[in-house]
Design a protein around this motif. Sequence first.
Motif, mmCIF file in Angstrom:
data_model
loop_
_atom_site.group_PDB
_atom_site.id
_atom_site.type_symbol
_atom_site.label_atom_id
_atom_site.label_comp_id
_atom_site.label_asym_id
_atom_site.label_seq_id
_atom_site.Cartn_x
_atom_site.Cartn_y
_atom_site.Cartn_z
ATOM 1 N N ASP A 28 1.291 -12.120 51.054
ATOM 2 C CA ASP A 28 2.025 -13.292 50.571
ATOM 3 C C ASP A 28 2.800 -13.958 51.702
ATOM 4 N N LEU A 29 3.073 -13.214 52.776
ATOM 5 C CA LEU A 29 3.827 -13.740 53.916
ATOM 6 C C LEU A 29 2.921 -14.314 55.011
ATOM 7 N N ASN A 30 1.623 -14.383 54.773
ATOM 8 C CA ASN A 30 0.691 -14.898 55.776
ATOM 9 C C ASN A 30 1.010 -16.311 56.271
ATOM 10 N N PRO A 31 1.519 -17.225 55.423
ATOM 11 C CA PRO A 31 1.815 -18.563 55.957
ATOM 12 C C PRO A 31 2.847 -18.557 57.094
ATOM 13 N N TRP A 32 3.631 -17.490 57.227
ATOM 14 C CA TRP A 32 4.649 -17.413 58.277
ATOM 15 C C TRP A 32 4.233 -16.477 59.406
ATOM 16 N N ARG A 33 3.000 -16.064 59.389
ATOM 17 C CA ARG A 33 2.497 -15.140 60.396
ATOM 18 C C ARG A 33 2.250 -15.890 61.696
ATOM 19 N N ARG A 34 2.722 -15.318 62.787
ATOM 20 C CA ARG A 34 2.524 -15.940 64.094
ATOM 21 C C ARG A 34 1.355 -15.251 64.775
ATOM 22 N N ILE A 35 0.348 -16.030 65.071
ATOM 23 C CA ILE A 35 -0.821 -15.510 65.759
ATOM 24 C C ILE A 35 -0.631 -15.817 67.246
ATOM 25 N N THR A 36 -0.707 -14.801 68.060
ATOM 26 C CA THR A 36 -0.505 -14.997 69.489
ATOM 27 C C THR A 36 -1.782 -14.682 70.248
ATOM 28 N N ALA A 37 -1.970 -15.388 71.342
ATOM 29 C CA ALA A 37 -3.097 -15.133 72.230
ATOM 30 C C ALA A 37 -2.542 -14.990 73.632
ATOM 31 N N TYR A 38 -3.199 -14.210 74.430
ATOM 32 C CA TYR A 38 -2.723 -13.982 75.792
ATOM 33 C C TYR A 38 -3.842 -14.309 76.768
ATOM 34 N N GLN A 39 -3.495 -15.020 77.804
ATOM 35 C CA GLN A 39 -4.432 -15.277 78.889
ATOM 36 C C GLN A 39 -3.720 -14.988 80.189
ATOM 37 N N ARG A 40 -4.381 -14.289 81.076
ATOM 38 C CA ARG A 40 -3.780 -14.001 82.371
ATOM 39 C C ARG A 40 -3.470 -15.297 83.108
ATOM 40 N N PRO A 41 -2.412 -15.297 83.909
ATOM 41 C CA PRO A 41 -2.107 -16.502 84.687
ATOM 42 C C PRO A 41 -3.267 -16.873 85.611
ATOM 43 N N GLY A 42 -3.406 -18.143 85.867
ATOM 44 C CA GLY A 42 -4.461 -18.615 86.750
ATOM 45 C C GLY A 42 -5.571 -19.284 85.964
ATOM 46 N N ILE A 43 -6.523 -19.785 86.672
ATOM 47 C CA ILE A 43 -7.632 -20.495 86.035
ATOM 48 C C ILE A 43 -8.822 -19.554 85.974
ATOM 49 N N ALA A 44 -9.422 -19.461 84.820
ATOM 50 C CA ALA A 44 -10.599 -18.606 84.658
ATOM 51 C C ALA A 44 -11.769 -19.224 85.402
ATOM 52 N N PRO A 45 -12.692 -18.391 85.889
ATOM 53 C CA PRO A 45 -13.845 -18.951 86.602
ATOM 54 C C PRO A 45 -14.726 -19.754 85.651
ATOM 55 N N HIS A 46 -15.353 -20.762 86.184
ATOM 56 C CA HIS A 46 -16.298 -21.556 85.398
ATOM 57 C C HIS A 46 -17.456 -20.640 85.017
ATOM 58 N N PRO A 47 -18.015 -20.782 83.813
ATOM 59 C CA PRO A 47 -19.121 -19.891 83.399
ATOM 60 C C PRO A 47 -20.283 -19.880 84.389
ATOM 61 N N MET A 48 -20.532 -21.006 85.058
ATOM 62 C CA MET A 48 -21.637 -21.060 86.025
ATOM 63 C C MET A 48 -21.335 -20.229 87.270
ATOM 64 N N ASP A 49 -20.030 -19.979 87.544
ATOM 65 C CA ASP A 49 -19.648 -19.209 88.727
ATOM 66 C C ASP A 49 -19.522 -17.714 88.454
ATOM 67 N N SER A 50 -19.729 -17.302 87.196
ATOM 68 C CA SER A 50 -19.514 -15.899 86.852
ATOM 69 C C SER A 50 -20.687 -15.013 87.262
ATOM 70 N N GLY A 51 -21.849 -15.614 87.536
ATOM 71 C CA GLY A 51 -23.030 -14.820 87.885
ATOM 72 C C GLY A 51 -23.810 -14.353 86.672
ATOM 73 N N LEU A 52 -23.311 -14.643 85.477
ATOM 74 C CA LEU A 52 -24.009 -14.239 84.256
ATOM 75 C C LEU A 52 -24.902 -15.366 83.784
ATOM 76 N N PRO A 53 -26.023 -15.054 83.130
ATOM 77 C CA PRO A 53 -26.843 -16.129 82.588
ATOM 78 C C PRO A 53 -26.066 -16.888 81.529
ATOM 79 N N TRP A 54 -26.335 -18.173 81.390
ATOM 80 C CA TRP A 54 -25.559 -19.013 80.487
ATOM 81 C C TRP A 54 -25.705 -18.590 79.034
ATOM 82 N N TRP A 55 -26.744 -17.875 78.670
ATOM 83 C CA TRP A 55 -26.957 -17.479 77.272
ATOM 84 C C TRP A 55 -26.307 -16.159 76.916
#
Length: 197
Positions: free
Chosen positions: A169-196
């Motif tokens: 019943d208290l879900n409307p007041w629930r705070r959802i948090t996300a964390y990302q390390r400081p800095g800019i993440a590498p572009h997917p093309m620079d990760s070395g992984l296939p795009w799929w």
Amino acid sequence: MEVVDPDKVAVRAGLPLPLSPGHRAAVEEAIEDALAQVASHISQSPIPERYTERHVWPDGSGGWALEYGPLIEVESAVAETDPGGRSTGAYTVTYRAGLDPCEDRTYGRVLRRFVAWAAANSPIVARFAQDVPGARIRVSESVEGQSATYESPKASAPGSAGADPTIEDLNPWRRITAYQRPGIAPHPMDSGLPWWS
């Protein structure tokens, strides 16, 4: 701040009034447990609390980047100094933050209803209520051929009037948090992984 009156919890649990010191302590502990459960579920303080943070820098717009929220008020901001007495540019900030059941009446009603119900149904309060003459016993047991049938209240359908409150019943007041390390993440093309992948 008292969210729920212990006497109201006692009435729900079937404890006689006035509460004895032992019963009052048990009810107050059950209320604290319920508030802790709410805090864990909504990921923030369910009631206003006072915090003090050191080494806080102004954010450039006249505000502060504080750890806890929602912010209710900044009580003081004291400039910090180095050992030589020079200003460091940082501040020690004392403030009040958290959801406020007095200001948000809808939240207050939902919070009070859940906390009162959870406290009245906590094992320690229920144990005290079992010892009250004429109280409804909520546990059934069968031992060595001896059995007892206990009266149990009929549950209302979830979501209907009179249904037991749930932590959801208290879900409307629930705070959802996300964390990302400081800095800019590498572009997917620079990760070395296939795009799929």
